[in-house]
Design an enzyme around this catalytic site. Structure first.
Site, PDB file in Angstrom:
ATOM      1  N   GLY A  17      -3.724   8.962  -2.883  1.00  0.00           N
ATOM      2  CA  GLY A  17      -3.241   7.607  -3.055  1.00  0.00           C
ATOM      3  C   GLY A  17      -3.873   6.871  -4.215  1.00  0.00           C
ATOM      4  O   GLY A  17      -3.826   5.647  -4.267  1.00  0.00           O
ATOM      5  N   ASP A  52      -1.025  -3.266  -2.437  1.00  0.00           N
ATOM      6  CA  ASP A  52      -1.043  -3.586  -3.866  1.00  0.00           C
ATOM      7  C   ASP A  52       0.310  -4.073  -4.385  1.00  0.00           C
ATOM      8  O   ASP A  52       0.823  -3.593  -5.397  1.00  0.00           O
ATOM      9  CB  ASP A  52      -1.494  -2.358  -4.669  1.00  0.00           C
ATOM     10  CG  ASP A  52      -2.866  -1.867  -4.254  1.00  0.00           C
ATOM     11  OD1 ASP A  52      -3.579  -2.629  -3.587  1.00  0.00           O
ATOM     12  OD2 ASP A  52      -3.221  -0.723  -4.592  1.00  0.00           O
ATOM     13  N   TYR A  87      -4.891  -4.858   3.807  1.00  0.00           N
ATOM     14  CA  TYR A  87      -5.599  -3.654   4.236  1.00  0.00           C
ATOM     15  C   TYR A  87      -7.111  -3.777   4.141  1.00  0.00           C
ATOM     16  O   TYR A  87      -7.837  -2.837   4.430  1.00  0.00           O
ATOM     17  CB  TYR A  87      -5.126  -2.431   3.453  1.00  0.00           C
ATOM     18  CG  TYR A  87      -5.287  -2.499   1.954  1.00  0.00           C
ATOM     19  CD1 TYR A  87      -6.526  -2.327   1.353  1.00  0.00           C
ATOM     20  CD2 TYR A  87      -4.184  -2.690   1.136  1.00  0.00           C
ATOM     21  CE1 TYR A  87      -6.673  -2.369  -0.025  1.00  0.00           C
ATOM     22  CE2 TYR A  87      -4.318  -2.730  -0.250  1.00  0.00           C
ATOM     23  CZ  TYR A  87      -5.556  -2.565  -0.821  1.00  0.00           C
ATOM     24  OH  TYR A  87      -5.702  -2.597  -2.194  1.00  0.00           O
TER      25      TYR A  87
END
Length: 853
Positions: free
Chosen positions: A181, A289, A328
């Site tokens: 990721g 994001d 998160y």
């Protein structure tokens, strides 16, 4: 997820003030995610003598049965009761006269062997009748086979015998693995395939495919099917994952441009169906994001629940979804009942797993952070650990131990852990070896011992050299700090001892030899390809570190200025050296700082010795954790393309300044804040300029400075040793950066004599009483001789050709001419009629020092 790309938005603080805005609305500043702590904690654990038996992950229970051993010299005769594992045993020799090897799985047979009723659990027994492996399920039997494989690879089996023993083993966490990721270059297909085999060998069961720079994973192409070549590669990854009993989880990242309408919902379902047809049975959706309407948590949970009903349940063989929420990290998560996480807890189906990175983006796994998230999402969080990811420090290669993970946790607090590795997949294996160990047997995890074992796993034929490289390649320098070089003691010039110097010199000699030793012993060519640029610079670091120790010995004798200076410039890093080192750093915590400090300390003392005055080589200081490091030199290097950065979020009372080394009269200060002077977010937007004689009592030089990148103060002289820019009340939580911090910058009119050259401003560095600066003379430099001067010392870098030194009278007539062919030259004035000195030629001039009569 570790998105450190530069953005131009206003900042997180303004977002969190408004309860009706979600955490990453349009004005959200993604760069504010970079608020990692800089606590450098020591590596826990200790090295253990395993007596030739090395198994990773550490089994829950292992018992030796007496002192007898099973002869395996004839190989094995296999009884694969479920006809599932022949292809998984390619590391053994099959022979009808070999020892019996029985492999089976299932709840009934597992219960007889007292195997825990957990997926992945197994029992392995070695006794006089042979070897038996019993798994709770197929995956458990496969894991038992991996344990056998490691037993056979261990030194204990070198004589083709295995001790009688019983292993009863199971994983602590149901989800253990890796998320691809990171930002940056995605892994190659070859590296991905290699890593999947690695996951299987060390009992990791999850691979989340979500590279940020895969255009078909994220916008704008998440709605489109993969082209034929990419689709074929994904099918191969799925097949490799099945062989290794790894869940291949395909992730999609639609949030940046998703529309909450039927059209995009159908687009998402279509994409899932295409991936299903490729063989995907595990899916994740990332909303990290992003900004804009995609951040709406109610819409996110509505989508996830609907997908569960329309896709997961309808297919029947698809596992529950996994989601990465926009909130998160605790850094910006709204903790209230109106916050996104609370909405997840109230509305999201309970079997959907929710990712969490902890208190900040890159942070330790603690019970406290899990208590925070779990109380809001109403389920055990799925920990996305941003380690050893380096997309925010891409010039660093992390090879240190895996630690910072609480060893008292259970699956009641955390449902799983995935590591987000580096873009260097092979080099990430050392860390993943530790993640595999921790997630399997949390309470028994021994960080230091795991690292020592992992070194041997990755590079058995060059282990010692690899260990030398790895122990000095751990720290991020900024952000999520890791301990480094913990077995090496460095020192400053004033603290020299012969013993400490000899020990450090030996370490630098080892470092110097590491590249050749690893090149000779590393059999993994993909790993070698990843390591190579760092190894090249690491070897150079060993050379200049060793020379710095040698140079210090010469300096301490104080007997020969010429010899010292010649050796000193030979060990200076050139611009090209620095560029290469900055691109591939190691030794950032102790080794390179030793070199920098040793060279700077000697330069300071040498110039002080030559002039009899305290030099003007100021030192950077400040309130941040890295304020006392060599990084502050980046705001004192007369190069506005480089900058010092705090590496952590700014907070109330923070400041950045300089130590002038002694009390001086200060009449001018120039500061360039931020990484640029237009729209950068990393600066003090509300500040005051202050000075102090003692570092305790500060006085203001200016009023409050609002949003000023460029700060310039001129005024009546004040006496100060310390000058600083202090942060005042502000909502900004970004880093703080300074490109330039000049105190009493030298001007030509303040020299006291005339100066003629092609670049007079740059030529001032030849007279600034600072060996950290220099003037690149390409043609000539002419300076007026002050009254009462008898001679000059000229300090240059190595000379490609000799220089001409001409002494001129008032009318410009030549009085004398000499050739200067040494970097340390003394120019004696011929007589009192000499009015000017003209130096002709190409040279880097560090300092021209006038000596009085």
């Amino acid at each position: 997820m570790t998105n450190y790309k530069k953005t131009l938005f206003a900042g997180i603080a303004g977002v969190l003030m408004c309860s009706n805005l979600y955490a990453q609305e349009t004005n959200f500043d993604l760069s504010s995610q970079r608020s990692e702590k800089q606590d450098v904690l020591p590596v826990p654990g200790r090295k253990i003598d395993h007596q030739g038996l090395v198994i990773n992950p550490t089994p829950q229970k292992l018992s030796f049965i007496g002192n007898e051993k099973l002869d395996i010299s004839q190989g094995f005769i296999l009884k694969d009761k479920q006809k599932k594992f022949t292809n998984d045993l390619n590391f053994v020799i099959f022979n009808k006269n070999g020892a019996k090897l029985i492999v089976d799985f299932g709840k009934k047979v597992a219960e007889k062997q007292k195997v825990k009723d957990v997926s992945g659990a197994y029992a392995l027994n070695i006794h006089k009748n042979g070897i038996s492996i019993t798994g709770y399920d197929e995956r458990g039997a496969f894991y038992g086979i991996q344990t056998l494989r490691q037993l056979l690879e261990s030194p204990i089996a070198v004589n083709k015998q295995l001790p009688y023993l019983e292993i009863n083993d199971y994983p602590n966490l149901p989800n253990r693995g890796v998320v691809e990721g990171f930002y940056g270059t995605p892994w190659s297909h070859e590296v991905r395939m290699s890593l999947i085999d690695f996951y299987g060998k060390f009992k990791m069961n999850t691979y989340l495919y979500g590279p940020k720079d895969d255009p078909y994973h994220s916008c704008p192409n998440w709605r489109l099917p993969y082209p034929e070549k990419e689709a074929k590669n994904i099918k191969q990854l799925i097949e490799a994952s099945k062989r290794n009993r790894v869940d291949f989880v395909w992730a999609i990242h639609p949030g940046q441009d998703i529309k909450w309408n039927e059209e995009d919902y159908k687009n998402l379902v279509n994409k899932f169906n295409w991936m299903y047809d490729l063989g995907v049975r595990h899916f994740a959706i990332f909303f990290d994001d992003i900004s804009g309407e995609g951040t709406n948590p109610s819409k996110q949970t509505e989508l996830l629940n609907r997908l569960t009903d329309d896709f997961v349940k309808v297919k029947g063989d698809v596992s529950p979804l996994t989601v990465c929420p926009t909130d998160y990290s605790k850094l910006w998560a709204d903790p209230t009942e109106k916050g996104s996480l609370a909405i997840y807890g109230k509305t999201l189906y309970p079997d959907i797993k929710v990712f969490w990175t902890g208190d900040v983006v890159c942070s330790d796994l603690t019970k406290e952070t899990l208590d925070f998230i779990n109380s809001r999402i109403k389920r055990p969080a799925y920990y996305w650990w941003n380690y050893p990811v380096t997309d925010y420090v891409r010039n660093i290669l992390l090879q240190g131990p895996v630690y910072g993970l609480d060893t008292s946790l259970t699956k009641k607090e955390v449902c799983g852990i995935v590591s987000n590795p580096m873009e260097h997949g092979e080099a990430s294996k050392l860390a993943l070896y530790g993640v595999a160990d921790y997630t399997w047997n949390i309470a028994a995890y021994n960080a230091l011992d795991n690292w020592e074992r992992g070194l041997n796993e990755l590079m058995p034929n060059a282990r010692d050299a690899y260990r030398t490289f790895a122990i000095h390649s751990c720290d991020t320098e900024t952000g999520y700090r890791r301990d480094e070089s913990w077995e090496t003691t460095t020192f400053r010039l004033a603290n020299w001892t012969d013993e400490a110097a000899r020990n450090l010199e030996r370490e630098f000699e080892k470092i110097e030899n590491v590249p050749a030793e690893i090149d000779k012993g590393c059999t993994n060519q993909n790993l070698m390809k990843e390591l190579h640029p760092w190894l090249t610079e690491f070897g150079k670091l060993g050379t200049r570190g060793k020379r710095a120790v040698e140079l210090t010995r010469i300096y301490r004798t104080g007997q020969n200025d010429t010899l010292f200076w010649n050796k000193y410039i030979q060990n200076l890093m050139s611009k090209e050296d620095r560029k290469n080192y900055e691109a591939h750093k190691s030794g950032t915590m102790k080794l390179q700082p030793f070199y920098e400090n040793a060279m700077d300390d000697m330069a300071h003392e040498f110039l002080k010795h030559l002039t009899g005055e305290i030099p003007m080589d100021y030192k950077g200081i400040g309130s941040f954790g890295n304020s006392s490091t060599t990084q502050t030199k980046l705001m004192l290097d007369n190069d506005t393309t480089t900058y010092y950065t705090s590496g952590i979020a700014q907070k109330a009372g923070d400041w950045i300044g300089v130590d002038l080394r002694t009390i001086r009269e200060v009449s001018e200060i120039s500061i360039l804040q931020g990484r640029n002077s237009i729209d950068d977010v990393d600066y003090f937007d509300h500040a005051v300029l202050e000075y102090s004689e003692n570092g305790n009592n500060w006085k203001a030089l200016t009023g409050e400075l609002e949003k000023q990148y460029v700060i310039h103060w001129n005024g009546d002289p004040v006496k100060a040793r310390y000058v600083r820019l202090k942060r005042l009340d502000s909502k900004r939580t970004n880093y703080a950066s300074v490109r330039s911090f000049e105190v009493n910058p030298l001007h030509a009119e303040n020299l006291g004599f005339k100066l003629e050259t092609e670049d007079r401003q740059q030529a001032l560095y030849a007279f600034d009483r600072n060996l950290g600066t220099s003037f690149e003379c390409s043609e000539s430099i002419v300076f007026e001789v002050e009254k009462g001067i008898k001679s000059y010392i000229l300090l240059t870098n190595r000379l490609s050709t000799p220089l001409k030194c001409k002494q001129l009278d008032a009318k410009g007539n030549l009085v004398s001419e000499t050739i200067l062919d040494s970097p340390f030259s003394k120019i004696l004035l011929e007589n009192k009629n000499v009015e000017k000195i003209r130096i002709e030629g190409t040279a880097e001039i560090f300092e021209i020092i006038a000596e009085k009569e």
